[in-house]
Motif scaffolding. Structure first.
Motif, short mmCIF file in Angstrom:
data_model
loop_
_atom_site.label_atom_id
_atom_site.label_comp_id
_atom_site.label_asym_id
_atom_site.label_seq_id
_atom_site.Cartn_x
_atom_site.Cartn_y
_atom_site.Cartn_z
N ARG A 36 0.81 -1.22 0.00
CA ARG A 36 0.00 0.00 0.00
C ARG A 36 0.84 1.27 0.00
NH1 ARG A 36 -2.28 0.68 6.22
NH2 ARG A 36 -0.25 0.83 7.23
N GLU A 37 2.15 1.14 0.22
CA GLU A 37 2.93 2.37 0.42
C GLU A 37 4.30 2.37 -0.24
OE1 GLU A 37 3.87 5.40 4.13
OE2 GLU A 37 3.16 3.37 4.52
N GLU A 115 -4.70 -1.37 -0.45
CA GLU A 115 -4.86 -1.89 0.91
C GLU A 115 -5.69 -3.17 0.87
OE1 GLU A 115 -5.84 0.73 4.01
OE2 GLU A 115 -4.40 2.26 3.40
N LYS A 128 -8.25 1.22 -2.58
CA LYS A 128 -7.28 2.28 -2.83
C LYS A 128 -6.46 2.54 -1.57
CE LYS A 128 -6.93 7.01 -4.58
NZ LYS A 128 -7.69 8.20 -5.06
N SER A 129 -5.18 2.73 -1.75
CA SER A 129 -4.30 2.96 -0.62
C SER A 129 -4.58 4.30 0.04
CB SER A 129 -2.83 2.94 -1.06
OG SER A 129 -1.99 3.28 0.01
N THR A 130 -4.63 4.30 1.37
CA THR A 130 -4.77 5.55 2.12
C THR A 130 -3.40 6.08 2.54
OG1 THR A 130 -5.01 4.32 4.20
CG2 THR A 130 -7.02 4.89 3.01
N LYS A 131 -2.34 5.42 2.04
CA LYS A 131 -0.97 5.83 2.35
C LYS A 131 -0.29 6.23 1.05
CE LYS A 131 -0.58 4.52 6.78
NZ LYS A 131 -0.03 5.29 7.89
#
Length: 482
Positions: A36-37, A115, A128-131
């Motif tokens: 995710r990051e 994620e 969708k990634s929150t990072k």
């Protein structure tokens, strides 16, 4: 329609995750990894690697400031440019981040960006990634897959860990730092309070002290680096204090007052007295906790304990087809433990002959402060607690020719043997390059080497490694160069 079915899906691309993915692909499994990051996880991007780059800059700065003792004269004033020191560290991290991407491509491992959440056994949904990526040198790799539902017969959770926060002393990114902020200071502070003296706390304390910062370390336990052998811990403390570090043990930070550009830490000692220490920042280094939230563990009924996933000796959870490795699966929270744990897990899944559980007694620990600290196996206290009759050997760096020639003669090596069998139970070191030396004892323990075999091993001269043999000889009254 994109292929969304795999043999193995790994959630998290830290050292445990990406190494497991590579081994999975080598074993013939169709493999995907979810991130995710940043590829490489905390270790490559914010932990193991970039901190060592910072500490290398600090080491060179220390040597330059003592050039006269080596017969050298440096013109002008030595100074550390924090912007360039940080830039080098981030560049090292970016290089390895890109290397993981190359390894995924080379091994035909699909990277799914986003994620992941466990929805049912054998299935994850990726959102969708929150990072979002915040550094241009750590871009989202090309050719990755995205949001959607993916299935696999085997799903391995390798989501890692994050800094632990104490109630009332939560990091704010400005005055109270975690290792994230401590790794990228906009300017060099004049003073710091470091809360916690484990590897993370002591490494940052050592780095900032080398940069000329006034550093105070506060530790709850009686000794710094409390997991280490007490004798080594005390030796390291003296060496750190000689460098100007202020260390307060058997104490805790009970409250932190914030001003516009400083903090005041209220430090309570074991006698109940409270002293106030004002500094530019406080680094919170009181450990880490597993990333077990919001990934669907609860819905599947996965057992957890003290913030970590409960597993057996082969990474299996209580839910069939679901596994966990690395920091999220519990201590010791070390990259090399995660890698080895992941290989054991995937080889067991594949039915590789001869796979056996990891022996936690043989996992080395390293702290890259100045001087370095490294260890493996039982401490003297633990060996005695187990009722062992032991022999203890010690050897000091100031009796070793190579250490003296290097100007690094402050250190010691300590070994612990079972008196009856000659089994090497533990090795503990403090001094220059001991994080490299320790593996010699790890190999010896893994091969069930006895004191006799170590005594008959020829170590090269002149090297620091000779001290390893001398410490063994000392345990049996045969030391030669002391």
């Amino acid at each position: 329609m994109a292929d969304t079915n795999y043999d193995v899906i790994i959630i998290g691309s830290g050292p445990g995750g990406y190494v497991t993915a590579i081994r999975s692909a080598q074993l013939g499994f169709k493999t995907a990894i979810v991130e995710r990051e940043h590829l490489g996880g905390i270790c490559l991007n914010w932990g193991c690697i970039p901190t060592k780059a910072l500490l290398r800059s600090a080491e060179i700065f220390d040597h330059a400031n003592h050039a006269k003792s080596f017969g050298l004269t440096l013109e002008g004033t030595m100074k550390a440019d924090v912007k360039d020191v940080v830039a080098r560290s981030r560049g090292v991290s970016a290089r390895l981040n890109g290397g993981v991407g190359f390894l995924m491509k080379k091994n035909k491992i699909d990277v799914i960006w986003g994620e992941a959440k466990l929805t049912k056994p054998g299935e994850i949904s990726v959102g969708k990634s929150t990072k979002p990526v915040v550094e241009p040198q750590h871009p989202v790799p090309k050719g990755v897959k995205g949001e959607g539902t993916y299935t696999a017969k085997h799903i391995i959770v390798a989501t890692g860990a994050r800094p632990r926060a104490l109630p009332g002393i939560e990091p704010d990114g400005k005055l109270i730092w975690t290792y994230f902020e401590a790794m990228k200071p906009a300017k060099m502070p004049k003073s710091l309070v470091v809360m916690g003296s484990g590897a993370i706390g002591i490494e940052f304390a050592s780095f900032y002290r080398s940069m000329g910062v006034d550093v105070t370390v506060v530790e709850l336990m009686a000794n710094v680096m409390p997991v280490e052998d007490e004798e080594i811990s005390k030796f390291a403390r003296k060496a750190l204090e000689k460098r100007g570090l202020k260390i307060i043990t058997e104490a805790k930070v009970t409250k932190v007052d914030k001003a516009a550009n400083s903090i005041t830490a209220h430090v309570e000692t074991k006698d109940g007295k409270v002293r106030q220490i004002t500094a530019d920042h406080l680094i919170s280094a009181v450990g880490v906790q597993g990333n077990i939230e919001n990934i669907g563990l609860e819905a599947l009924g996965v057992k957890t304990d003290r913030g970590c996933v409960v597993i057996d000796d082969y990474g299996r959870t209580n839910v069939p087809g679901l596994y966990a490795i690395g920091d999220v699966a519990g201590p010791p929270m070390l990259a090399h433990k995660a890698e080895h744990e992941g290989v054991i897990c995937i080889e067991k899944i594949a039915g590789v002959p001869g796979v056996h559980a990891m022996d936690h007694r043989k996992i080395p620990g390293c702290t890259y402060c100045n001087p370095q600290v490294a260890s493996v196996g039982l401490t003297e206290a633990k060996a005695k607690e187990q009722g062992r009759e032991i022999r203890v050997g010690r050897y000091m760096f100031n009796a070793n020719g190579k250490a003296i020639a290097l100007g690094e003669d402050n250190g010691m090596i300590k070994v612990i043997f079972d008196k009856k069998s000659g089994e090497l139970l533990g090795a503990h070191m403090c001094g220059a390059e001991v994080t490299e030396l320790i593996q010699g004892f790890v190999v010896a323990m893994n091969l069930e080497t006895t004191e006799e075999e170590l005594m008959h091993t020829i170590f090269p001269h002149p090297t620091l490694s000779e001290m390893m043999k001398e410490s063994v000889l000392d345990a049996y009254g045969k030391v030669l160069n002391a």
